[in-house]
Design a protein around this motif. Structure first.
Motif, PDB file in Angstrom:
ATOM      1  N   ALA A 241       0.794  -1.294  -0.070  1.00 54.63           N
ATOM      2  CA  ALA A 241      -0.204  -0.186  -0.055  1.00 54.63           C
ATOM      3  C   ALA A 241       0.973   1.362  -0.093  1.00 54.63           C
ATOM      4  N   VAL A 242       1.825   1.358  -0.926  1.00 54.92           N
ATOM      5  CA  VAL A 242       2.661   2.549  -0.901  1.00 54.92           C
ATOM      6  C   VAL A 242       2.102   3.693  -1.693  1.00 54.92           C
ATOM      7  N   ASP A 243       0.663   3.450  -2.369  1.00 51.46           N
ATOM      8  CA  ASP A 243      -0.022   4.588  -2.829  1.00 51.46           C
ATOM      9  C   ASP A 243      -0.692   5.241  -1.585  1.00 51.46           C
ATOM     10  N   HIS A 244      -0.946   4.792  -0.510  1.00 51.88           N
ATOM     11  CA  HIS A 244      -1.391   5.443   0.735  1.00 51.88           C
ATOM     12  C   HIS A 244      -0.321   6.513   1.313  1.00 51.88           C
ATOM     13  N   TRP A 245       0.858   6.275   0.900  1.00 50.34           N
ATOM     14  CA  TRP A 245       1.886   7.111   1.729  1.00 50.34           C
ATOM     15  C   TRP A 245       2.832   7.873   0.720  1.00 50.34           C
ATOM     16  N   SER A 246       2.517   7.486  -0.536  1.00 51.48           N
ATOM     17  CA  SER A 246       3.211   8.352  -1.256  1.00 51.48           C
ATOM     18  C   SER A 246       2.403   9.047  -2.723  1.00 51.48           C
ATOM     19  N   PRO A 247       1.988  10.206  -2.600  1.00 50.60           N
ATOM     20  CA  PRO A 247       1.130  10.654  -3.799  1.00 50.60           C
ATOM     21  C   PRO A 247       1.810  10.502  -5.156  1.00 50.60           C
ATOM     22  N   ASP A 248       3.043  10.282  -5.296  1.00 52.21           N
ATOM     23  CA  ASP A 248       3.758  10.159  -6.484  1.00 52.21           C
ATOM     24  C   ASP A 248       3.389   8.818  -6.922  1.00 52.21           C
ATOM     25  N   VAL A 249       3.659   7.610  -6.002  1.00 49.01           N
ATOM     26  CA  VAL A 249       3.023   6.065  -6.270  1.00 49.01           C
ATOM     27  C   VAL A 249       1.630   6.094  -6.674  1.00 49.01           C
ATOM     28  N   ALA A 250       0.804   7.066  -5.901  1.00 56.33           N
ATOM     29  CA  ALA A 250      -0.634   7.005  -6.414  1.00 56.33           C
ATOM     30  C   ALA A 250      -0.905   7.418  -7.618  1.00 56.33           C
ATOM     31  N   GLN A 251       0.007   8.049  -8.464  1.00 53.87           N
ATOM     32  CA  GLN A 251      -0.199   8.251  -9.850  1.00 53.87           C
ATOM     33  C   GLN A 251      -0.145   6.987 -10.633  1.00 53.87           C
ATOM     34  N   LEU A 252       0.124   5.899 -10.249  1.00 53.67           N
ATOM     35  CA  LEU A 252      -0.028   4.607 -10.878  1.00 53.67           C
ATOM     36  C   LEU A 252      -1.320   4.154 -10.941  1.00 53.67           C
ATOM     37  N   VAL A 253      -2.401   4.522 -10.076  1.00 53.68           N
ATOM     38  CA  VAL A 253      -3.461   3.959 -10.149  1.00 53.68           C
ATOM     39  C   VAL A 253      -4.453   4.686 -11.148  1.00 53.68           C
ATOM     40  N   PRO A 254      -4.580   5.929 -11.419  1.00 52.40           N
ATOM     41  CA  PRO A 254      -5.515   6.222 -12.653  1.00 52.40           C
ATOM     42  C   PRO A 254      -5.205   5.794 -13.883  1.00 52.40           C
ATOM     43  N   PRO A 255      -4.285   5.121 -14.497  1.00 50.46           N
ATOM     44  CA  PRO A 255      -4.335   4.597 -15.656  1.00 50.46           C
ATOM     45  C   PRO A 255      -4.805   3.146 -15.796  1.00 50.46           C
ATOM     46  N   PHE A 256      -5.241   2.791 -14.434  1.00 49.71           N
ATOM     47  CA  PHE A 256      -6.069   1.475 -14.522  1.00 49.71           C
ATOM     48  C   PHE A 256      -7.649   1.750 -14.140  1.00 49.71           C
ATOM     49  N   ALA A 257      -8.054   3.081 -14.675  1.00 47.13           N
ATOM     50  CA  ALA A 257      -9.269   3.441 -14.235  1.00 47.13           C
ATOM     51  C   ALA A 257     -10.149   2.744 -15.240  1.00 47.13           C
ATOM     52  N   PHE A 258     -10.006   1.770 -16.044  1.00 49.62           N
ATOM     53  CA  PHE A 258     -11.012   1.026 -16.726  1.00 49.62           C
ATOM     54  C   PHE A 258     -11.452   0.044 -16.116  1.00 49.62           C
ATOM     55  N   LEU A 259     -11.002  -0.181 -14.758  1.00 49.01           N
ATOM     56  CA  LEU A 259     -11.572  -1.262 -13.758  1.00 49.01           C
ATOM     57  C   LEU A 259     -12.128  -0.214 -12.519  1.00 49.01           C
ATOM     58  N   PRO A 260     -13.149  -0.804 -12.055  1.00 52.31           N
ATOM     59  CA  PRO A 260     -13.825   0.075 -10.858  1.00 52.31           C
ATOM     60  C   PRO A 260     -12.919   0.293  -9.569  1.00 52.31           C
ATOM     61  N   LYS A 261     -12.792   1.444  -8.777  1.00 52.29           N
ATOM     62  CA  LYS A 261     -11.974   1.333  -7.701  1.00 52.29           C
ATOM     63  C   LYS A 261     -12.138   0.526  -6.872  1.00 52.29           C
ATOM     64  N   TRP A 262     -13.533  -0.085  -6.546  1.00 52.86           N
ATOM     65  CA  TRP A 262     -14.016  -1.045  -5.581  1.00 52.86           C
ATOM     66  C   TRP A 262     -13.222  -2.212  -5.579  1.00 52.86           C
ATOM     67  N   ARG A 263     -12.719  -2.527  -6.668  1.00 52.59           N
ATOM     68  CA  ARG A 263     -12.018  -3.968  -7.082  1.00 52.59           C
ATOM     69  C   ARG A 263     -10.583  -3.653  -6.641  1.00 52.59           C
ATOM     70  N   PHE A 264      -9.931  -2.592  -6.833  1.00 52.06           N
ATOM     71  CA  PHE A 264      -8.666  -2.076  -6.435  1.00 52.06           C
ATOM     72  C   PHE A 264      -8.176  -2.325  -5.130  1.00 52.06           C
ATOM     73  N   ASP A 265      -7.128  -2.816  -4.915  1.00 58.84           N
ATOM     74  CA  ASP A 265      -6.660  -3.022  -3.404  1.00 58.84           C
ATOM     75  C   ASP A 265      -5.346  -2.085  -3.271  1.00 58.84           C
ATOM     76  N   ASP A 266      -4.398  -2.158  -3.639  1.00 60.63           N
ATOM     77  CA  ASP A 266      -3.262  -1.191  -3.456  1.00 60.63           C
ATOM     78  C   ASP A 266      -2.047  -1.294  -4.315  1.00 60.63           C
ATOM     79  N   VAL A 267      -1.040  -0.409  -4.238  1.00 59.21           N
ATOM     80  CA  VAL A 267       0.258  -0.709  -5.164  1.00 59.21           C
ATOM     81  C   VAL A 267       1.390  -1.054  -3.909  1.00 59.21           C
TER      82      VAL A 267
END
Ligand code: SIN
Ligand code: CO
Length: 381
Positions: free
Chosen positions: A87-113
């Motif tokens: 869950a490094v996306d919780h601690w680093s806004p830069d790492v959280a940038q890796l989540v939006p490219p996968f927005a073709f899947l719903p967020k409720w299915r997403f877990d973490d980076v």
């Protein structure tokens, strides 16, 4: 803004032919991809109590696994070890940038980076995961082998390390920076580092009926719902003392089924349950509560940002009432706030225009003030 390379990846083709079906290598899925965090920063995060991390290594040929936090890595040497941080996306806004490219899947299915830093020879060994993952290769090189789905015996290579027996590869590739390997649940895989590497795993979760029912049980207990007892007035004389007869069994099932047929209850449970985060969030709570005037003032100047990992959903079944579920809690703002609820849940960054329609609703403004106070959303400056 980070984007998947459209020349290398089509979401439509992927969803139709690969998602939950078979693994895929996406060469240069992320063009010019550079590490979103440095190995030193990652190692630093793994020193923190609230951050979930693991070291996996081999010592005299035997697999070892240790849970963090860690205070030093000096003993680890030059090769054969991996540091994994969840869950490094919780601690680093830069790492959280890796989540939006996968927005073709719903967020409720997403877990973490999850990020791994691995030295040559390093890896966690051959194993099977229960979740879908996109392994995005950052710096370095790794060889990945993926086997076919099927029966693979699993065993504990170490008390905290479930491995699978050697498998024949259906994919055997060297991943280079920018390449992505998608692996659905159930496919054995093994990544071995060739050149010190950073791997960024965008992971998805799915729940079993057991997970959902156990969550539902907790939900009804906490809220003292489902109290109605089985009722059987005017029963006929019973002849077999040991028997739970078909009519009684139908009553028992109907009692439980009534709970599951309550759409509002199940929607509220699902929204609350799925909006809980598995790992801690980096909440920067304000010292003082935020007044409504200050909130509106700040919103005129800059947008609100959602804290990495905060989960926030609506369901079609309850959206008309302006209901949303934020970090495990249900909020009902009324039909007038429908558009603001959509904005809140669909966007990571909220400007005043997106929230505009609900900014005169006292309940909505007060909830936003409270969320900002708690650190769920924040103003960058
Ligand atoms: C790793 O990066 O070594 C672990 C990723 C995985 O296989 O799930
Ligand atoms: Co894995």
């Amino acid at each position: 803004m980070l984007k998947l390379n459209p020349a290398a990846f089509s979401p439509e083709d992927f969803l139709q032919n690969y998602w939950q079906q078979r693994p895929l290598v996406i060469r240069q899925g992320l063009l010019h991809f550079a590490d979103l965090i440095s190995p030193d920063e990652l190692a630093g995060l793994a020193c923190e109590e609230e951050v979930e991390s693991r070291l996996v290594y081999r010592q005299d040929g035997a697999w070892q696994a240790e849970s963090g936090p860690f205070d030093s890595y000096e003993r680890m040497g030059e090769r054969d070890w991996t540091l994994i941080v969840q869950a490094v996306d919780h601690w680093s806004p830069d790492v959280a940038q890796l989540v939006p490219p996968f927005a073709f899947l719903p967020k409720w299915r997403f877990d973490d980076v999850m990020i791994s830093y691995s030295t040559p020879g390093g890896g966690v060994g051959p194993h099977i995961d229960l979740y879908d993952v996109f392994i995005c290769q950052g710096s370095g090189r790794r060889r990945w082998r993926v086997g076919a789905q099927g029966h693979h015996r699993q065993f504990a290579a170490h008390a905290a390390l479930l491995h699978t027996e050697p498998f024949d590869a259906i994919i055997d590739v060297e991943l280079l920076p920018g390449d992505i390997l998608y692996i659905p649940p159930g496919f054995p895989h093994d990544g071995v580092t060739l050149e010190t590497a950073m791997s960024f795993s965008v992971g998805y979760r799915s729940k079993s009926a057991r997970d959902m029912l156990s969550g539902l049980a907790d939900y009804v207990i906490d809220r003292e719902l489902g109290n109605q007892l089985i009722s059987d007035p005017q029963r006929p004389v019973h002849r077999q003392q040991g028997q739970i007869g078909a009519v009684d069994f139908a009553r028992i099932r109907a009692q439980m089924q009534a709970l599951l047929d309550d759409e509002q209850l199940v929607a509220d449970f699902a929204g609350s349950f799925l909006s809980k985060s598995k790992c801690a969030l980096d909440l920067q709570a304000l010292d003082e509560p935020l007044s409504e005037a200050d909130l509106l003032d700040c919103l005129q100047q800059q947008p609100l940002q959602r804290t990495g990992g905060l989960r926030c959903f609506y369901l079609d079944a309850t959206l008309a009432q302006g209901v949303c579920y934020v970090a495990g809690e249900r909020y009902a703002f009324g039909a007038d706030c429908r558009a603001a609820v959509l904005a809140l849940c669909d966007h990571d960054v909220l400007d005043i225009d997106l929230l505009h329609s609900a900014l005169h609703q006292p309940q909505f403004i007060s909830a936003v003030c409270d969320w900002v106070h708690q650190g769920y959303w924040y103003f960058a400056d």
